[in-house]
Design a protein around this motif. Structure first.
Motif, PDB file in Angstrom:
ATOM      1  N   ARG A   1       0.838  -1.209   0.000  1.00 29.11           N
ATOM      2  CA  ARG A   1       0.000   0.000   0.000  1.00 29.11           C
ATOM      3  C   ARG A   1       0.868   1.252   0.000  1.00 29.11           C
ATOM      4  O   ARG A   1       0.560   2.232  -0.690  1.00 29.11           O
ATOM      5  CB  ARG A   1      -0.915  -0.002   1.227  1.00 29.11           C
ATOM      6  N   LEU A   2       1.952   1.217   0.765  1.00 30.89           N
ATOM      7  CA  LEU A   2       2.858   2.364   0.800  1.00 30.89           C
ATOM      8  C   LEU A   2       3.524   2.565  -0.558  1.00 30.89           C
ATOM      9  O   LEU A   2       3.702   3.707  -1.006  1.00 30.89           O
ATOM     10  CB  LEU A   2       3.924   2.164   1.876  1.00 30.89           C
TER      11      LEU A   2
ATOM     12  N   GLN B   1       3.203   5.903  -2.651  1.00 27.60           N
ATOM     13  CA  GLN B   1       4.400   6.664  -3.009  1.00 27.60           C
ATOM     14  C   GLN B   1       4.475   6.928  -4.506  1.00 27.60           C
ATOM     15  O   GLN B   1       4.784   8.047  -4.932  1.00 27.60           O
ATOM     16  CB  GLN B   1       5.642   5.898  -2.555  1.00 27.60           C
ATOM     17  N   ASP B   2       4.189   5.913  -5.320  1.00 26.33           N
ATOM     18  CA  ASP B   2       4.236   6.085  -6.774  1.00 26.33           C
ATOM     19  C   ASP B   2       3.244   7.151  -7.235  1.00 26.33           C
ATOM     20  O   ASP B   2       3.579   8.012  -8.060  1.00 26.33           O
ATOM     21  CB  ASP B   2       3.939   4.755  -7.473  1.00 26.33           C
TER      22      ASP B   2
ATOM     23  N   CYS C   1       3.132  14.981  -7.731  1.00 25.23           N
ATOM     24  CA  CYS C   1       4.065  16.062  -7.375  1.00 25.23           C
ATOM     25  C   CYS C   1       4.896  16.503  -8.577  1.00 25.23           C
ATOM     26  O   CYS C   1       5.112  17.707  -8.790  1.00 25.23           O
ATOM     27  CB  CYS C   1       4.982  15.615  -6.244  1.00 25.23           C
ATOM     28  N   PHE C   2       5.358  15.548  -9.358  1.00 25.07           N
ATOM     29  CA  PHE C   2       6.160  15.905 -10.534  1.00 25.07           C
ATOM     30  C   PHE C   2       5.309  16.625 -11.585  1.00 25.07           C
ATOM     31  O   PHE C   2       5.799  17.532 -12.279  1.00 25.07           O
ATOM     32  CB  PHE C   2       6.802  14.658 -11.139  1.00 25.07           C
ATOM     33  N   LYS C   3       4.043  16.239 -11.699  1.00 24.65           N
ATOM     34  CA  LYS C   3       3.155  16.940 -12.630  1.00 24.65           C
ATOM     35  C   LYS C   3       2.940  18.383 -12.177  1.00 24.65           C
ATOM     36  O   LYS C   3       2.912  19.308 -12.995  1.00 24.65           O
ATOM     37  CB  LYS C   3       1.820  16.211 -12.731  1.00 24.65           C
TER      38      LYS C   3
ATOM     39  N   SER D   1      -3.533  12.996   1.036  1.00 25.15           N
ATOM     40  CA  SER D   1      -2.467  11.996   1.002  1.00 25.15           C
ATOM     41  C   SER D   1      -1.822  11.834   2.375  1.00 25.15           C
ATOM     42  O   SER D   1      -1.428  10.732   2.761  1.00 25.15           O
ATOM     43  CB  SER D   1      -1.402  12.387  -0.026  1.00 25.15           C
ATOM     44  N   GLN D   2      -1.721  12.925   3.108  1.00 25.13           N
ATOM     45  CA  GLN D   2      -1.156  12.851   4.454  1.00 25.13           C
ATOM     46  C   GLN D   2      -2.023  11.976   5.356  1.00 25.13           C
ATOM     47  O   GLN D   2      -1.513  11.157   6.129  1.00 25.13           O
ATOM     48  CB  GLN D   2      -1.023  14.247   5.053  1.00 25.13           C
TER      49      GLN D   2
END
Length: 213
Positions: free
Chosen positions: A73-74, A78-79, A85-87, A132-133
């Motif tokens: 799940r992590l 993460q993916d 974030c990169f987008k 997400s947090q």
């Protein structure tokens, strides 16, 4: 999680498989008939099955499955988080490039429509980070519960090697400080309470899975 994976890998490869293989070879060399070899081989497989927590009767199996489920799940979290974030980073860089290009043309800035679109995208991103947090905290809570359950199973096991393995997994007593049952001597009452804990929590986790699905 990394510590758990490394310790589990070391334990299964060296303390279970390698030691069992050495014992198996010794019995093969001492065998007087084919049946002796077959019996030694069956014993070898059963030893690995038990040592690798693949015995369906083991209380550790369900807890270990929950641990690796948490790890997966992590990985998924993460993916997806990195991708979003990169987008967002690319969008911010693109906006900065557009502003710089417009300044070179003497236009000084971007249109109100583009600014509104970028502000809306940033608002969605900030909400995603907040959500997400919360998801990450849930993954961490579930993982900690699964590890505690696994450590309790090891601590209440009759095999001294498994008890020592549990100590290595919790070398800094992080989980022991959060669950007083991990510090209780291995009495019959403690083992009975641990089994009750596994059964109750196992039913809860099963119900939770069906509810989620």
């Amino acid at each position: 999680m990394i510590h758990f994976v490394h310790q589990m890998q070391y334990y299964i490869l060296f303390e279970v498989i390698e030691c069992s293989w050495a014992s198996f070879l010794e019995k093969v060399h001492q065998a007087k008939a084919l049946d002796d070899i077959l019996n030694a081989h069956n014993e070898f497989l059963e030893t690995i099955k038990t040592g690798a927590f693949l015995d369906v009767k083991s209380d550790s199996l369900g807890a270990m499955e929950e641990i690796y489920l948490g790890i997966m799940r992590l990985e998924v979290w993460q993916d997806k988080f990195f991708d979003v974030c990169f987008k967002e980073l690319d969008a911010r860089n693109a906006l900065a490039s557009n502003i710089k290009a417009s300044e070179l043309k003497g236009e000084y800035g971007i249109t109100a429509e583009k600014r509104f679109q970028r502000d809306e995208e940033q608002r969605v991103f900030e909400q995603y980070v907040a959500d997400s947090q919360k998801s990450l905290e849930k993954i961490g809570t579930d993982y900690e519960f699964a590890v505690r359950r696994f450590l309790l199973a090891l601590n209440s096991n009759n095999d001294h090697n498994l008890q020592l393995f549990g100590i290595r997994l919790d070398f800094n007593e992080y989980y022991k400080k959060r669950d007083q049952r991990l510090g209780v001597p291995l009495t019959f009452e403690h083992m009975r309470m641990s089994n009750t804990f596994f059964n109750n929590k196992g039913s809860t986790m099963s119900f939770s899975r069906h509810s989620t699905n």
